[in-house]
Scaffold this motif. Structure first.
Motif, PDB file in Angstrom:
ATOM      1  N   GLN A  88       0.860  -1.183   0.000  1.00  0.00           N
ATOM      2  CA  GLN A  88       0.000   0.000   0.000  1.00  0.00           C
ATOM      3  C   GLN A  88       0.894   1.231   0.000  1.00  0.00           C
ATOM      4  O   GLN A  88       1.651   1.451   0.938  1.00  0.00           O
ATOM      5  CB  GLN A  88      -0.904  -0.004   1.249  1.00  0.00           C
ATOM      6  N   TYR A  89       0.797   2.045  -1.089  1.00  0.00           N
ATOM      7  CA  TYR A  89       1.716   3.173  -1.217  1.00  0.00           C
ATOM      8  C   TYR A  89       1.029   4.393  -1.821  1.00  0.00           C
ATOM      9  O   TYR A  89       0.151   4.279  -2.677  1.00  0.00           O
ATOM     10  CB  TYR A  89       2.933   2.782  -2.064  1.00  0.00           C
ATOM     11  N   TYR A  90       1.499   5.551  -1.360  1.00  0.00           N
ATOM     12  CA  TYR A  90       1.083   6.825  -1.934  1.00  0.00           C
ATOM     13  C   TYR A  90       1.684   7.010  -3.313  1.00  0.00           C
ATOM     14  O   TYR A  90       1.038   7.506  -4.235  1.00  0.00           O
ATOM     15  CB  TYR A  90       1.525   7.940  -0.987  1.00  0.00           C
ATOM     16  N   GLN A  91       2.920   6.579  -3.479  1.00  0.00           N
ATOM     17  CA  GLN A  91       3.602   6.685  -4.776  1.00  0.00           C
ATOM     18  C   GLN A  91       4.368   5.403  -5.050  1.00  0.00           C
ATOM     19  O   GLN A  91       5.172   4.954  -4.233  1.00  0.00           O
ATOM     20  CB  GLN A  91       4.559   7.875  -4.775  1.00  0.00           C
ATOM     21  N   LEU A  92       4.120   4.810  -6.191  1.00  0.00           N
ATOM     22  CA  LEU A  92       4.871   3.643  -6.659  1.00  0.00           C
ATOM     23  C   LEU A  92       5.302   3.971  -8.076  1.00  0.00           C
ATOM     24  O   LEU A  92       4.530   3.837  -9.020  1.00  0.00           O
ATOM     25  CB  LEU A  92       4.006   2.380  -6.594  1.00  0.00           C
ATOM     26  N   GLU A  93       6.554   4.423  -8.210  1.00  0.00           N
ATOM     27  CA  GLU A  93       7.013   5.039  -9.453  1.00  0.00           C
ATOM     28  C   GLU A  93       7.515   4.000 -10.448  1.00  0.00           C
ATOM     29  O   GLU A  93       7.986   2.924 -10.084  1.00  0.00           O
ATOM     30  CB  GLU A  93       8.122   6.048  -9.134  1.00  0.00           C
ATOM     31  N   ASN A  94       7.398   4.361 -11.720  1.00  0.00           N
ATOM     32  CA  ASN A  94       7.950   3.539 -12.804  1.00  0.00           C
ATOM     33  C   ASN A  94       9.397   3.968 -13.042  1.00  0.00           C
ATOM     34  O   ASN A  94       9.725   4.620 -14.020  1.00  0.00           O
ATOM     35  CB  ASN A  94       7.105   3.718 -14.072  1.00  0.00           C
ATOM     36  N   ALA A 109       4.222 -13.952  -7.140  1.00  0.00           N
ATOM     37  CA  ALA A 109       2.884 -14.346  -7.575  1.00  0.00           C
ATOM     38  C   ALA A 109       2.922 -15.580  -8.460  1.00  0.00           C
ATOM     39  O   ALA A 109       2.058 -16.455  -8.368  1.00  0.00           O
ATOM     40  CB  ALA A 109       2.218 -13.189  -8.316  1.00  0.00           C
ATOM     41  N   LEU A 110       3.925 -15.670  -9.309  1.00  0.00           N
ATOM     42  CA  LEU A 110       4.052 -16.833 -10.189  1.00  0.00           C
ATOM     43  C   LEU A 110       4.393 -18.094  -9.402  1.00  0.00           C
ATOM     44  O   LEU A 110       4.209 -19.209  -9.903  1.00  0.00           O
ATOM     45  CB  LEU A 110       5.104 -16.566 -11.260  1.00  0.00           C
ATOM     46  N   ARG A 111       4.880 -17.936  -8.157  1.00  0.00           N
ATOM     47  CA  ARG A 111       5.097 -19.082  -7.268  1.00  0.00           C
ATOM     48  C   ARG A 111       3.826 -19.478  -6.543  1.00  0.00           C
ATOM     49  O   ARG A 111       3.792 -20.485  -5.840  1.00  0.00           O
ATOM     50  CB  ARG A 111       6.150 -18.758  -6.197  1.00  0.00           C
ATOM     51  N   GLY A 112       2.780 -18.661  -6.660  1.00  0.00           N
ATOM     52  CA  GLY A 112       1.524 -18.963  -5.985  1.00  0.00           C
ATOM     53  C   GLY A 112       1.184 -18.037  -4.844  1.00  0.00           C
ATOM     54  O   GLY A 112       0.153 -18.213  -4.189  1.00  0.00           O
ATOM     55  N   VAL A 113       2.020 -17.031  -4.591  1.00  0.00           N
ATOM     56  CA  VAL A 113       1.748 -16.071  -3.522  1.00  0.00           C
ATOM     57  C   VAL A 113       0.630 -15.122  -3.955  1.00  0.00           C
ATOM     58  O   VAL A 113       0.644 -14.604  -5.076  1.00  0.00           O
ATOM     59  CB  VAL A 113       3.021 -15.269  -3.186  1.00  0.00           C
ATOM     60  N   GLN A 114      -0.358 -14.894  -3.068  1.00  0.00           N
ATOM     61  CA  GLN A 114      -1.443 -13.964  -3.350  1.00  0.00           C
ATOM     62  C   GLN A 114      -0.968 -12.534  -3.073  1.00  0.00           C
ATOM     63  O   GLN A 114      -0.553 -12.215  -1.960  1.00  0.00           O
ATOM     64  CB  GLN A 114      -2.668 -14.276  -2.485  1.00  0.00           C
ATOM     65  N   VAL A 115      -1.026 -11.679  -4.096  1.00  0.00           N
ATOM     66  CA  VAL A 115      -0.488 -10.318  -4.000  1.00  0.00           C
ATOM     67  C   VAL A 115      -1.616  -9.309  -4.174  1.00  0.00           C
ATOM     68  O   VAL A 115      -2.396  -9.396  -5.122  1.00  0.00           O
ATOM     69  CB  VAL A 115       0.596 -10.076  -5.071  1.00  0.00           C
ATOM     70  N   ARG A 116      -1.667  -8.345  -3.262  1.00  0.00           N
ATOM     71  CA  ARG A 116      -2.607  -7.230  -3.369  1.00  0.00           C
ATOM     72  C   ARG A 116      -1.817  -5.929  -3.302  1.00  0.00           C
ATOM     73  O   ARG A 116      -1.038  -5.733  -2.364  1.00  0.00           O
ATOM     74  CB  ARG A 116      -3.664  -7.296  -2.261  1.00  0.00           C
ATOM     75  N   ILE A 117      -2.034  -5.067  -4.291  1.00  0.00           N
ATOM     76  CA  ILE A 117      -1.308  -3.803  -4.378  1.00  0.00           C
ATOM     77  C   ILE A 117      -2.322  -2.666  -4.458  1.00  0.00           C
ATOM     78  O   ILE A 117      -3.171  -2.637  -5.345  1.00  0.00           O
ATOM     79  CB  ILE A 117      -0.387  -3.770  -5.612  1.00  0.00           C
ATOM     80  N   LEU A 118      -2.208  -1.727  -3.521  1.00  0.00           N
ATOM     81  CA  LEU A 118      -3.088  -0.563  -3.490  1.00  0.00           C
ATOM     82  C   LEU A 118      -2.240   0.691  -3.602  1.00  0.00           C
ATOM     83  O   LEU A 118      -1.330   0.908  -2.788  1.00  0.00           O
ATOM     84  CB  LEU A 118      -3.901  -0.539  -2.196  1.00  0.00           C
ATOM     85  N   ARG A 143      -5.322  -2.222  -7.201  1.00  0.00           N
ATOM     86  CA  ARG A 143      -6.415  -1.261  -7.098  1.00  0.00           C
ATOM     87  C   ARG A 143      -5.854   0.144  -6.909  1.00  0.00           C
ATOM     88  O   ARG A 143      -4.736   0.317  -6.405  1.00  0.00           O
ATOM     89  CB  ARG A 143      -7.351  -1.618  -5.931  1.00  0.00           C
ATOM     90  N   LEU A 144      -6.659   1.144  -7.314  1.00  0.00           N
ATOM     91  CA  LEU A 144      -6.282   2.549  -7.213  1.00  0.00           C
ATOM     92  C   LEU A 144      -7.175   3.247  -6.198  1.00  0.00           C
ATOM     93  O   LEU A 144      -8.391   3.050  -6.201  1.00  0.00           O
ATOM     94  CB  LEU A 144      -6.419   3.242  -8.567  1.00  0.00           C
ATOM     95  N   PHE A 145      -6.558   4.077  -5.372  1.00  0.00           N
ATOM     96  CA  PHE A 145      -7.329   4.854  -4.403  1.00  0.00           C
ATOM     97  C   PHE A 145      -7.733   6.186  -5.006  1.00  0.00           C
ATOM     98  O   PHE A 145      -6.906   6.935  -5.510  1.00  0.00           O
ATOM     99  CB  PHE A 145      -6.509   5.095  -3.129  1.00  0.00           C
ATOM    100  N   ASN A 146      -9.034   6.470  -4.960  1.00  0.00           N
ATOM    101  CA  ASN A 146      -9.592   7.756  -5.384  1.00  0.00           C
ATOM    102  C   ASN A 146      -9.102   8.157  -6.772  1.00  0.00           C
ATOM    103  O   ASN A 146      -8.455   9.193  -6.946  1.00  0.00           O
ATOM    104  CB  ASN A 146      -9.247   8.844  -4.367  1.00  0.00           C
ATOM    105  N   PRO A 147      -9.418   7.370  -7.799  1.00  0.00           N
ATOM    106  CA  PRO A 147      -8.834   7.597  -9.124  1.00  0.00           C
ATOM    107  C   PRO A 147      -9.419   8.796  -9.861  1.00  0.00           C
ATOM    108  O   PRO A 147     -10.525   9.250  -9.586  1.00  0.00           O
ATOM    109  CB  PRO A 147      -9.177   6.297  -9.870  1.00  0.00           C
ATOM    110  N   PHE A 148      -8.646   9.281 -10.816  1.00  0.00           N
ATOM    111  CA  PHE A 148      -9.086  10.316 -11.746  1.00  0.00           C
ATOM    112  C   PHE A 148      -9.788   9.641 -12.914  1.00  0.00           C
ATOM    113  O   PHE A 148      -9.369   8.579 -13.370  1.00  0.00           O
ATOM    114  CB  PHE A 148      -7.892  11.111 -12.261  1.00  0.00           C
ATOM    115  N   CYS A 149     -10.823  10.269 -13.401  1.00  0.00           N
ATOM    116  CA  CYS A 149     -11.592   9.648 -14.484  1.00  0.00           C
ATOM    117  C   CYS A 149     -10.937   9.834 -15.847  1.00  0.00           C
ATOM    118  O   CYS A 149     -10.959   8.929 -16.680  1.00  0.00           O
ATOM    119  CB  CYS A 149     -13.013  10.221 -14.524  1.00  0.00           C
ATOM    120  N   CYS A 150     -10.309  10.998 -16.065  1.00  0.00           N
ATOM    121  CA  CYS A 150      -9.923  11.383 -17.430  1.00  0.00           C
ATOM    122  C   CYS A 150      -8.582  12.121 -17.420  1.00  0.00           C
ATOM    123  O   CYS A 150      -8.036  12.416 -16.357  1.00  0.00           O
ATOM    124  CB  CYS A 150     -10.991  12.285 -18.039  1.00  0.00           C
TER     125      CYS A 150
END
Length: 291
Positions: A88-94, A109-118, A143-150
């Motif tokens: 869970q992060y405010y910023q996860l940069e590319n 995840a490819l080993r079978g670990v369940q991953v959730r990223i917010l 998932r994205l928190f409070n996303p922008f539509c456009c």
């Protein structure tokens, strides 16, 4: 001159009004509430956590003032996770740090670990395609928190496309949390970007994280799921459109991971200012030094 300025102002207002009127978030889809599962005491990390916490103690902590140690700790936990990873992060940069962590998470995840990223949606203009491609990996949900539509391809264009929605968009999620197998967590001030780990060529932040085991980890995971299940959160695929065909997602993710500069090879000193070394050796030995 005054007339020219007035015309430009009216044109800008008209453009903003038009952009704001033409875009909105899609209707939310019903989804089941998800909750943290009880940790499996048989996992490697659970055994280390138990061995590192004396009887009667509720939680154990280790401050991590050194950026490369803090990043390496996340990598080590992701590589050793057997059941779950929560990010869970405010910023996860590319950038190099972001791609290194996401590649490691995808391998889990490819080993079978369940991953959730917010991730908060404020700074995802450069990372949204990478995160979308990652979300197509089995066992990964993003998932994205409070996303922008456009206007999603630029920071300013996002606000320009939502002038009537500023009150909502002013609410952002600043949490920074990483949990492995429900038994070890990293919290603190560092987002996932080069400058938070003193790996940027131009500017860096001096920050602090803590590695945590014990009862407080369940409290942290409970907070995560309160956000994860909230109405302010949307699956990334409902917000972001892929720029490649679904069949090319794996290739697209691999290309994005390896693009630009090479992924960083962490140079770890023997110890930090507190006298701690990297956690890998202690994890191998089955016991962490904690307070």
């Amino acid at each position: 001159m005054k007339l020219f300025v007035l015309v430009r102002f009216l044109f800008a207002c008209t453009l903003l009004a038009t952009l704001g009127a033409c875009g909105s978030l899609p209707d939310p889809r019903a989804r089941d509430s998800e909750q943290a599962e009880a940790p499996d005491g048989k996992t490697t990390l659970a055994k280390v956590a138990q061995a590192s916490t004396p009887p009667g103690e509720h939680s154990g902590f280790r401050l991590m003032p050194l950026g490369v140690y803090s990043l390496d700790a996340r990598i080590q936990l992701a590589q050793r996770a057997q059941r779950s990873l929560v990010l869970q992060y405010y910023q996860l940069e590319n950038d190099e740090v972001g791609r290194l962590l996401l590649r490691t998470v995808r391998e889990a995840a490819l080993r079978g670990v369940q991953v959730r990223i917010l991730v908060d949606d404020l700074y995802t203009a450069n990372s949204q395609q990478l995160l979308l491609a990652l979300s197509r990996t089995p066992n990964i949900s993003v998932r994205l928190f409070n996303p922008f539509c456009c206007g999603r391809d630029g920071f300013l264009s996002r606000f320009a496309a939502s002038p009537l929605d500023v009150t909502r968009l002013n609410h952002r999620m600043h949490n920074k949390l990483f949990i492995a197998d429900g038994v070890m967590a990293i919290v603190g001030g560092r987002n996932i970007a080069n400058e938070y780990f003193v790996l940027s060529d131009t500017q860096n932040f001096i920050d602090m994280d803590a590695l945590i085991v014990g009862k407080v980890v369940l409290q942290l995971e409970t907070i995560f799921y309160a956000y994860w299940n909230s109405v302010q959160v949307w699956p990334i695929a409902d917000i972001v459109s892929a720029k490649v065909e679904n069949s090319l997602v794996d290739v697209d993710f691999a290309a994005r991971i390896e693009m630009a500069k090479p992924l960083p090879k962490l140079m770890l000193p023997k110890s930090d200012i507190l006298g701690y070394g990297p956690i890998s050796g202690e994890l191998n030995d089955g016991r962490l030094g904690l307070l």
